[in-house]
Design a protein around this motif. Structure first.
Motif, PDB file in Angstrom:
ATOM      1  N   VAL A  27     -39.079  32.299 -62.731  1.00 16.86           N
ATOM      2  CA  VAL A  27     -37.656  32.001 -62.566  1.00 16.86           C
ATOM      3  C   VAL A  27     -37.486  30.493 -62.426  1.00 16.86           C
ATOM      4  O   VAL A  27     -38.164  29.856 -61.614  1.00 16.86           O
ATOM      5  N   GLU A  29     -34.475  27.762 -61.672  1.00  8.21           N
ATOM      6  CA  GLU A  29     -33.101  27.510 -61.251  1.00  8.21           C
ATOM      7  C   GLU A  29     -32.866  25.999 -61.327  1.00  8.21           C
ATOM      8  O   GLU A  29     -33.473  25.238 -60.576  1.00  8.21           O
ATOM      9  N   LEU A  58     -31.531  29.897 -64.878  1.00 10.53           N
ATOM     10  CA  LEU A  58     -30.200  29.906 -64.282  1.00 10.53           C
ATOM     11  C   LEU A  58     -29.796  28.485 -63.930  1.00 10.53           C
ATOM     12  O   LEU A  58     -30.551  27.777 -63.260  1.00 10.53           O
ATOM     13  N   TYR A  60     -27.210  26.059 -61.990  1.00  7.35           N
ATOM     14  CA  TYR A  60     -26.211  25.982 -60.928  1.00  7.35           C
ATOM     15  C   TYR A  60     -25.590  24.587 -60.943  1.00  7.35           C
ATOM     16  O   TYR A  60     -26.248  23.597 -60.622  1.00  7.35           O
ATOM     17  N   ASN A  79     -22.705  27.057 -55.228  1.00  5.77           N
ATOM     18  CA  ASN A  79     -23.915  26.555 -55.879  1.00  5.77           C
ATOM     19  C   ASN A  79     -24.533  25.424 -55.068  1.00  5.77           C
ATOM     20  O   ASN A  79     -25.759  25.352 -54.901  1.00  5.77           O
ATOM     21  N   ARG A  82     -26.286  26.804 -52.075  1.00  6.50           N
ATOM     22  CA  ARG A  82     -27.593  27.391 -52.390  1.00  6.50           C
ATOM     23  C   ARG A  82     -28.645  26.294 -52.491  1.00  6.50           C
ATOM     24  O   ARG A  82     -29.777  26.459 -52.005  1.00  6.50           O
ATOM     25  N   GLN A  83     -28.305  25.172 -53.101  1.00  8.52           N
ATOM     26  CA  GLN A  83     -29.277  24.092 -53.219  1.00  8.52           C
ATOM     27  C   GLN A  83     -29.646  23.532 -51.846  1.00  8.52           C
ATOM     28  O   GLN A  83     -30.822  23.256 -51.576  1.00  8.52           O
ATOM     29  N   TYR A  86     -32.125  25.776 -50.234  1.00  8.37           N
ATOM     30  CA  TYR A  86     -33.490  25.527 -50.688  1.00  8.37           C
ATOM     31  C   TYR A  86     -34.069  24.283 -50.024  1.00  8.37           C
ATOM     32  O   TYR A  86     -35.251  24.243 -49.658  1.00  8.37           O
ATOM     33  N   VAL A 163     -27.281  37.582 -60.004  1.00  4.57           N
ATOM     34  CA  VAL A 163     -26.658  36.310 -60.375  1.00  4.57           C
ATOM     35  C   VAL A 163     -26.042  36.478 -61.756  1.00  4.57           C
ATOM     36  O   VAL A 163     -26.738  36.852 -62.697  1.00  4.57           O
ATOM     37  N   VAL A 189     -24.209  29.473 -63.919  1.00  5.74           N
ATOM     38  CA  VAL A 189     -23.944  30.517 -62.927  1.00  5.74           C
ATOM     39  C   VAL A 189     -22.478  30.506 -62.518  1.00  5.74           C
ATOM     40  O   VAL A 189     -21.896  29.454 -62.239  1.00  5.74           O
ATOM     41  N   GLN A 225     -35.541  38.433 -53.738  1.00  8.11           N
ATOM     42  CA  GLN A 225     -35.757  37.147 -53.078  1.00  8.11           C
ATOM     43  C   GLN A 225     -35.863  37.296 -51.570  1.00  8.11           C
ATOM     44  O   GLN A 225     -34.990  37.864 -50.913  1.00  8.11           O
TER      45      GLN A 225
END
Length: 248
Positions: A27, A29, A58, A60, A79, A82-83, A86, A163, A189, A225
């Motif tokens: 994956v 991203e 994907l 974002y 988005n 989400r970053q 991470y 997603v 996304v 996940q």
């Protein structure tokens, strides 16, 4: 129930003919922005990964570069959130673009498709790949997401995350650092939904397939996940992607 309807929004496009389900090796991203001058090379590298057909890719779009004069037309605060999630999982104090996150475990500047492939292949060799099988299939009026059992010790619970994205679109940037460029974006996304919890045992999630859709999204990925101790997105241990194929 509302969550399930949102998930299927990407799977029931009236003008689409059939789905293609991909069983990927990893994956990717990509966190990108139309207002970032360093991002177009990463967007082109990302297109290469999409065209390979063997990864879940994907993109974002984030909104924190909007102050430079151009509001990214594909960006959302979700988005960006989400970053930042991470970043916390990786022990980082900040974020950057273009950033490619691989299997939720590692990150690098997203401009080199060959290096991204090398890193994913290395992860697979270390047992850090997609070790739990996931399948998505449509039968009549039903869509079934099937997740296999854990075969590796130490694998605990994980979220089932869907997603959904727009397969391809071109945007003309009128202001900011990329003024005058027509940029081609793949797998942008549009939303992320958590639809269930996996506990290491086989799991089927059956959803109604006949849901009225629109051209907002025509593909979706299913990610298995795990979360960090503080609830941030972490390693991805299973994935698949379903794309609606239009009539030619």
């Amino acid at each position: 129930m509302a969550t399930y309807c949102a998930v299927l929004f990407c799977l029931a496009i009236p003008y689409a003919e059939a789905e293609e389900v991909i069983k990927p090796k990893g994956v990717v991203e990509l966190f990108t922005s139309q207002g970032c001058r360093s991002c177009p090379p990463a967007d082109r590298a990302f297109e290469q990964l999409v065209r390979q057909g063997d990864v879940v890719a994907l993109a974002y779009h984030v909104d924190y570069w909007n102050y430079l004069g151009w509001a990214d037309t594909l960006a959302s605060s979700e988005n960006t959130e989400r970053q930042y999630g991470y970043a916390k999982s990786f022990g980082r104090s900040g974020v950057y673009t273009p950033q490619a996150v691989l299997n939720g475990r590692d990150h690098l500047k997203g401009t080199d498709a060959a290096e991204i492939n090398r890193r994913i292949d290395s992860m697979n060799g270390k047992g850090q790949g997609l070790i739990v099988p996931i399948d998505a299939r449509r039968t009549g009026d039903e869509l079934t997401i099937s997740i296999g059992a854990s075969t590796v010790a130490g694998i605990g619970k994980a979220d089932v995350v869907v997603v959904y994205f727009r397969e391809n679109q071109t945007v003309e940037v009128l202001k900011g650092e990329n003024t005058g460029q027509k940029l081609n974006y793949w797998h942008s996304v549009t939303d992320v939904q958590t639809v269930g919890m996996w506990d290491g045992k086989p799991l089927d999630i059956v959803l109604p397939a006949k849901v009225i859709g629109s051209d907002k999204s025509n593909g979706c990925a299913v990610l298995l996940q795990a979360a960090s101790q503080d609830g941030q997105p972490s390693r991805i241990i299973g994935a698949t992607v379903m794309i609606k194929k239009h009539k030619i």
